[in-house]
Design a protein around this motif. Structure first.
Motif, mmCIF file in Angstrom:
data_model
loop_
_atom_site.group_PDB
_atom_site.id
_atom_site.type_symbol
_atom_site.label_atom_id
_atom_site.label_comp_id
_atom_site.label_asym_id
_atom_site.label_seq_id
_atom_site.Cartn_x
_atom_site.Cartn_y
_atom_site.Cartn_z
ATOM 1 N N ARG A 195 62.473 -64.985 19.250
ATOM 2 C CA ARG A 195 63.682 -63.949 19.080
ATOM 3 C C ARG A 195 63.455 -62.615 18.784
ATOM 4 O O ARG A 195 64.193 -62.075 19.136
ATOM 5 C CB ARG A 195 64.162 -64.573 17.580
ATOM 6 N N LEU A 196 62.249 -62.457 18.556
ATOM 7 C CA LEU A 196 61.508 -61.030 18.409
ATOM 8 C C LEU A 196 61.477 -60.447 20.096
ATOM 9 O O LEU A 196 61.970 -59.329 20.246
ATOM 10 C CB LEU A 196 60.381 -60.897 17.716
ATOM 11 N N GLU A 197 61.043 -61.250 20.837
ATOM 12 C CA GLU A 197 60.966 -60.844 22.167
ATOM 13 C C GLU A 197 62.452 -60.572 22.674
ATOM 14 O O GLU A 197 62.768 -59.814 23.603
ATOM 15 C CB GLU A 197 60.122 -61.961 23.042
ATOM 16 N N ALA A 198 63.190 -61.623 22.470
ATOM 17 C CA ALA A 198 64.898 -61.549 22.706
ATOM 18 C C ALA A 198 65.418 -59.966 22.219
ATOM 19 O O ALA A 198 66.413 -59.594 23.082
ATOM 20 C CB ALA A 198 65.558 -62.788 22.400
ATOM 21 N N ILE A 199 65.055 -59.693 21.196
ATOM 22 C CA ILE A 199 65.479 -58.309 20.809
ATOM 23 C C ILE A 199 64.927 -57.343 21.598
ATOM 24 O O ILE A 199 65.879 -56.417 22.065
ATOM 25 C CB ILE A 199 65.033 -58.144 19.139
ATOM 26 N N LEU A 200 63.730 -57.261 22.063
ATOM 27 C CA LEU A 200 63.197 -56.270 23.028
ATOM 28 C C LEU A 200 63.966 -56.253 24.173
ATOM 29 O O LEU A 200 64.290 -55.399 24.743
ATOM 30 C CB LEU A 200 61.633 -56.510 23.049
ATOM 31 N N GLU A 201 64.171 -57.544 24.551
ATOM 32 C CA GLU A 201 64.919 -57.592 26.092
ATOM 33 C C GLU A 201 66.143 -57.263 25.971
ATOM 34 O O GLU A 201 66.602 -56.179 26.910
ATOM 35 C CB GLU A 201 64.995 -59.175 26.563
ATOM 36 N N ALA A 202 66.870 -57.460 24.826
ATOM 37 C CA ALA A 202 68.290 -57.329 24.844
ATOM 38 C C ALA A 202 68.543 -55.701 24.748
ATOM 39 O O ALA A 202 69.586 -55.452 25.360
ATOM 40 C CB ALA A 202 68.919 -57.868 23.460
ATOM 41 N N GLY A 203 67.658 -54.940 24.229
ATOM 42 C CA GLY A 203 68.007 -53.534 24.139
ATOM 43 C C GLY A 203 67.069 -52.840 25.031
ATOM 44 O O GLY A 203 67.345 -51.567 24.823
ATOM 45 N N ASP A 204 66.482 -53.454 25.697
ATOM 46 C CA ASP A 204 65.218 -52.948 26.627
ATOM 47 C C ASP A 204 64.390 -51.801 25.884
ATOM 48 O O ASP A 204 64.120 -50.538 25.851
ATOM 49 C CB ASP A 204 65.795 -51.907 27.798
ATOM 50 N N LEU A 205 63.890 -52.378 24.855
ATOM 51 C CA LEU A 205 63.046 -51.868 23.682
ATOM 52 C C LEU A 205 61.651 -51.823 24.020
ATOM 53 O O LEU A 205 61.318 -53.056 24.404
ATOM 54 C CB LEU A 205 63.458 -52.139 22.240
ATOM 55 N N VAL A 206 60.820 -51.090 23.601
ATOM 56 C CA VAL A 206 59.274 -51.605 23.305
ATOM 57 C C VAL A 206 58.915 -51.461 21.734
ATOM 58 O O VAL A 206 59.700 -50.627 21.080
ATOM 59 C CB VAL A 206 58.491 -50.381 24.289
ATOM 60 N N ASP A 207 58.081 -52.086 21.588
ATOM 61 C CA ASP A 207 57.323 -52.191 20.213
ATOM 62 C C ASP A 207 56.214 -50.948 20.103
ATOM 63 O O ASP A 207 55.230 -51.131 20.580
ATOM 64 C CB ASP A 207 56.446 -53.464 20.194
ATOM 65 N N ALA A 208 56.596 -49.914 19.485
ATOM 66 C CA ALA A 208 55.850 -48.564 19.432
ATOM 67 C C ALA A 208 54.628 -48.794 18.952
ATOM 68 O O ALA A 208 53.542 -48.364 19.654
ATOM 69 C CB ALA A 208 56.705 -47.578 18.502
ATOM 70 N N TYR A 209 54.128 -49.464 18.041
ATOM 71 C CA TYR A 209 52.631 -49.686 17.637
ATOM 72 C C TYR A 209 51.930 -50.278 18.812
ATOM 73 O O TYR A 209 51.097 -49.807 19.280
ATOM 74 C CB TYR A 209 52.679 -50.274 16.250
ATOM 75 N N ARG A 210 52.392 -51.389 19.215
ATOM 76 C CA ARG A 210 51.740 -51.917 20.398
ATOM 77 C C ARG A 210 51.635 -51.235 21.734
ATOM 78 O O ARG A 210 50.636 -51.350 22.469
ATOM 79 C CB ARG A 210 52.646 -53.602 20.637
ATOM 80 N N TYR A 211 52.702 -50.548 21.914
ATOM 81 C CA TYR A 211 52.743 -49.549 23.081
ATOM 82 C C TYR A 211 51.722 -48.676 22.980
ATOM 83 O O TYR A 211 50.868 -48.290 24.123
ATOM 84 C CB TYR A 211 53.847 -48.833 23.465
ATOM 85 N N VAL A 212 51.296 -48.282 21.969
ATOM 86 C CA VAL A 212 50.232 -46.687 21.690
ATOM 87 C C VAL A 212 48.784 -47.721 21.348
ATOM 88 O O VAL A 212 48.049 -46.965 21.969
ATOM 89 C CB VAL A 212 50.671 -46.110 20.398
ATOM 90 N N HIS A 213 49.132 -48.809 20.986
ATOM 91 C CA HIS A 213 47.698 -49.385 20.580
ATOM 92 C C HIS A 213 47.747 -50.947 21.131
ATOM 93 O O HIS A 213 47.937 -51.811 20.423
ATOM 94 C CB HIS A 213 47.319 -49.633 18.937
ATOM 95 N N PRO A 214 47.601 -50.848 22.406
ATOM 96 C CA PRO A 214 47.542 -52.280 23.068
ATOM 97 C C PRO A 214 46.578 -53.515 22.532
ATOM 98 O O PRO A 214 47.112 -54.512 22.733
ATOM 99 C CB PRO A 214 47.220 -52.103 24.594
ATOM 100 N N ASP A 215 45.543 -52.943 22.112
ATOM 101 C CA ASP A 215 44.286 -53.942 21.799
ATOM 102 C C ASP A 215 43.958 -54.021 20.218
ATOM 103 O O ASP A 215 43.268 -54.750 19.917
ATOM 104 C CB ASP A 215 43.205 -53.638 22.738
ATOM 105 N N ASP A 216 44.618 -53.222 19.254
ATOM 106 C CA ASP A 216 44.281 -53.112 18.026
ATOM 107 C C ASP A 216 44.736 -54.143 17.230
ATOM 108 O O ASP A 216 45.799 -54.630 17.534
ATOM 109 C CB ASP A 216 44.534 -51.702 17.417
ATOM 110 N N ARG A 217 43.917 -54.558 16.062
ATOM 111 C CA ARG A 217 44.282 -55.574 15.260
ATOM 112 C C ARG A 217 44.622 -54.738 13.635
ATOM 113 O O ARG A 217 43.562 -54.438 13.182
ATOM 114 C CB ARG A 217 43.525 -56.666 15.072
ATOM 115 N N GLN A 218 45.660 -54.287 13.305
ATOM 116 C CA GLN A 218 46.045 -53.564 12.214
ATOM 117 C C GLN A 218 47.331 -54.427 11.686
ATOM 118 O O GLN A 218 48.172 -54.776 12.088
ATOM 119 C CB GLN A 218 46.252 -52.123 12.465
ATOM 120 N N PHE A 219 47.313 -54.287 10.420
ATOM 121 C CA PHE A 219 48.386 -54.786 9.510
ATOM 122 C C PHE A 219 49.320 -53.875 8.781
ATOM 123 O O PHE A 219 48.907 -52.875 8.691
ATOM 124 C CB PHE A 219 47.861 -56.041 8.469
#
Length: 258
Positions: A177-201
């Motif tokens: 459902r989170l992926e569906a939100i991204l698709e529905a609005g053609d949105l990107v996850d800003a943190y993951r876009y900037v940090h493709p491989d980081d593990r931060q919480f």
DNA sequence: ATGTCACACCGTGTGTGA
């Protein structure tokens, strides 16, 4: 344009830290969750004194969301509530147009336990977000959906996936459902876009010293229109605000678009 | 180890939600 999302776990309890944050970071937009305030008690005057106008959607002791905009920004088109949500009395969604961006502050239900009625309500709320962003995107608006979505996007966002077996926040039902939100609005996850491989919480349980032991989840997000993504200059988690005097259990997430 | 925090309620503690 600096955009922040922060689950403050009571705005009354956190007001000193919020004012400290505003002074230190000078953000343009701040989306808050779990304000836990009556509308009449919302600290609009204190925030105005700190240089921010606000729109709040409140339900007393639980939940509550708000969008703050620096006084020199335009804040119009404010609306509380998410079309299609089941529990309109819970104050989990507010949106506003700030300098032409359609901004939402979301506090998705926790879900408590798999198979519980509140878990089904959580899934329905995520579905309603997807429907809403699809509609706003179709209207040609640029979207910034922020907030505590109470879902980890994938296992990189979980300190120990094995510890969450059988729990909420990690299930395919929630993640699809989170992926569906991204698709529905053609949105990107800003943190993951900037940090493709980081593990931060962004969240750590208050108990058992979880923060200091690195036991957290990434459940707070800035999701923005793909057309805005190339303008992302940074996106980071302000861990220092999870420390110190009376911290929230969530750290602020900051995204800067040029 | 349900070990912390926040809020409401006549409450110096308990229930609820996270």
């Amino acid at each position: 344009m600096k955009i922040v999302t922060w689950n403050v776990n009571s705005l009354a309890a956190r007001l000193p830290r919020v004012v400290e944050f505003l002074g230190l970071h000078d953000p343009d937009i701040v989306c808050l969750q779990e304000t836990k305030s009556e509308s009449a008690a919302f600290p609009s005057d204190e925030l105005a004194a700190a240089g921010y106008q606000s729109v709040e959607h409140s339900a007393g002791r639980w939940a509550g969301v708000a969008v703050l905009a620096r006084a020199d920004r335009s804040l119009v088109g404010t609306a509380g509530g998410l079309p299609g949500e089941l529990r309109t009395e819970e104050a989990r969604w507010v949106e506003a147009t700030v300098d032409g961006l359609r901004v939402a502050s979301a506090y998705v239900p926790n879900g408590r336990a798999l198979g519980s009625p509140t878990f089904d309500e959580k899934l329905a709320f995520l579905d309603a977000i997807a429907a809403r962003v699809e509609r706003v995107a179709a209207a040609g608006e640029q979207i910034v959906v922020t907030g505590d979505l109470n879902v980890t996007r994938d296992d990189r966002d979980v300190w120990d996936p094995a510890a969450f077996a059988g729990s909420t926040h990690v299930t395919p039902d929630e993640r699809t459902r989170l992926e569906a939100i991204l698709e529905a609005g053609d949105l990107v996850d800003a943190y993951r876009y900037v940090h493709p491989d980081d593990r931060q919480f962004t969240w750590w349980d208050y108990r058992q010293g979880h923060f200091h032991r690195g036991m957290g989840l990434r459940i707070d997000y800035v999701l923005l229109s793909r057309t805005l993504a190339p303008r992302l200059e940074r996106c980071g988690i302000e861990r220092d605000f999870r420390k110190g005097v009376k911290p929230s259990d969530h750290a602020p997430l900051v995204a800067v678009i040029g």
